[in-house]
Motif scaffolding. Structure first.
Motif, PDB file in Angstrom:
ATOM      1  N   LEU A 155       7.557 -13.601   4.880  1.00  0.00           N
ATOM      2  CA  LEU A 155       6.954 -13.237   6.241  1.00  0.00           C
ATOM      3  C   LEU A 155       7.230 -11.619   6.518  1.00  0.00           C
ATOM      4  N   LYS A 156       8.466 -11.156   6.073  1.00  0.00           N
ATOM      5  CA  LYS A 156       8.941 -10.091   6.426  1.00  0.00           C
ATOM      6  C   LYS A 156       8.132  -8.744   5.803  1.00  0.00           C
ATOM      7  N   TYR A 157       7.242  -9.143   4.492  1.00  0.00           N
ATOM      8  CA  TYR A 157       6.576  -8.252   3.792  1.00  0.00           C
ATOM      9  C   TYR A 157       5.158  -8.063   4.477  1.00  0.00           C
ATOM     10  N   SER A 168      10.462 -17.136   4.945  1.00  0.00           N
ATOM     11  CA  SER A 168      10.919 -16.190   5.863  1.00  0.00           C
ATOM     12  C   SER A 168      10.985 -15.012   5.197  1.00  0.00           C
ATOM     13  N   GLU A 169      11.389 -15.012   3.792  1.00  0.00           N
ATOM     14  CA  GLU A 169      11.523 -13.551   3.211  1.00  0.00           C
ATOM     15  C   GLU A 169      10.024 -12.920   2.944  1.00  0.00           C
ATOM     16  N   GLU A 179      15.836 -18.078   9.610  1.00  0.00           N
ATOM     17  CA  GLU A 179      15.700 -16.650  10.178  1.00  0.00           C
ATOM     18  C   GLU A 179      15.012 -16.945  11.345  1.00  0.00           C
ATOM     19  N   GLU A 213       3.274  -6.359  10.939  1.00  0.00           N
ATOM     20  CA  GLU A 213       3.507  -7.282  12.255  1.00  0.00           C
ATOM     21  C   GLU A 213       2.485  -8.046  12.805  1.00  0.00           C
ATOM     22  N   ARG A 271       1.839 -11.114  10.582  1.00  0.00           N
ATOM     23  CA  ARG A 271       3.043 -12.131  10.690  1.00  0.00           C
ATOM     24  C   ARG A 271       2.929 -12.634  12.173  1.00  0.00           C
ATOM     25  N   PHE A 311      12.190 -14.933  14.017  1.00  0.00           N
ATOM     26  CA  PHE A 311      11.463 -14.001  14.345  1.00  0.00           C
ATOM     27  C   PHE A 311      11.252 -13.974  15.908  1.00  0.00           C
TER      28      PHE A 311
END
Length: 146
Positions: A87-89, A84-85, A67, A92, A95, A69
């Protein structure tokens, strides 16, 4: 006195014979030298141990398995699907702190300059983000088991 044609032909034949024997002898010497060099410096794959074979191994990395970023001017690749999954939660800012800190090895001071924040704020974001990431990753794992 001139030599007869047959004597001259015989002499030429003997010279050619001598030349061919010398040539074959030198080729044999070159062949043996090359063979000895290879024997000393090369090894067959079948003679390698598993450990030695493992050192020669190369794994290809494909973008589909990672992924990307975007943080400021950096494209950061995260290869682990679970991370990576998770980190999406994260928000910003948090992260970005995690990505810059752990994937680009930036210090809190360097990150603070980029984000126009105080170093202690970056430290707080990093610590709280790690706790959040751990919790999110545990939740993702339990959902996958179901």
């Amino acid at each position: 006195m001139e030599k007869s044609s047959s004597e001259q032909k015989l002499r030429i034949r003997k010279q050619f014979d001598s030349f061919c024997k010398t040539l074959l002898k030198n080729e044999m010497i070159d062949y043996e030298r090359e063979r000895n060099y290879r024997f000393k410096h090369e090894i067959s794959f079948s003679e390698l141990t598993q450990k030695e074979l493992k050192q020669l191994e190369i794994m290809d990395d494909y973008i589909a398995e990672s992924e990307m970023f975007r943080v400021f001017d950096y494209d950061i690749e995260v290869k682990d699907e679970l991370i990576s999954e998770a980190l999406k939660y994260l928000p910003e800012k948090k992260r970005n702190v995690i990505l810059l800190s752990f994937f680009l090895d930036m210090t809190d001071t360097e990150i603070a300059k980029y984000m126009n924040l105080v170093r202690s704020t970056i430290h707080h974001h990093r610590v709280s983000s790690l706790k959040s990431l751990k919790k999110i990753m545990e939740e993702i794992k339990t959902e996958e088991k179901k």
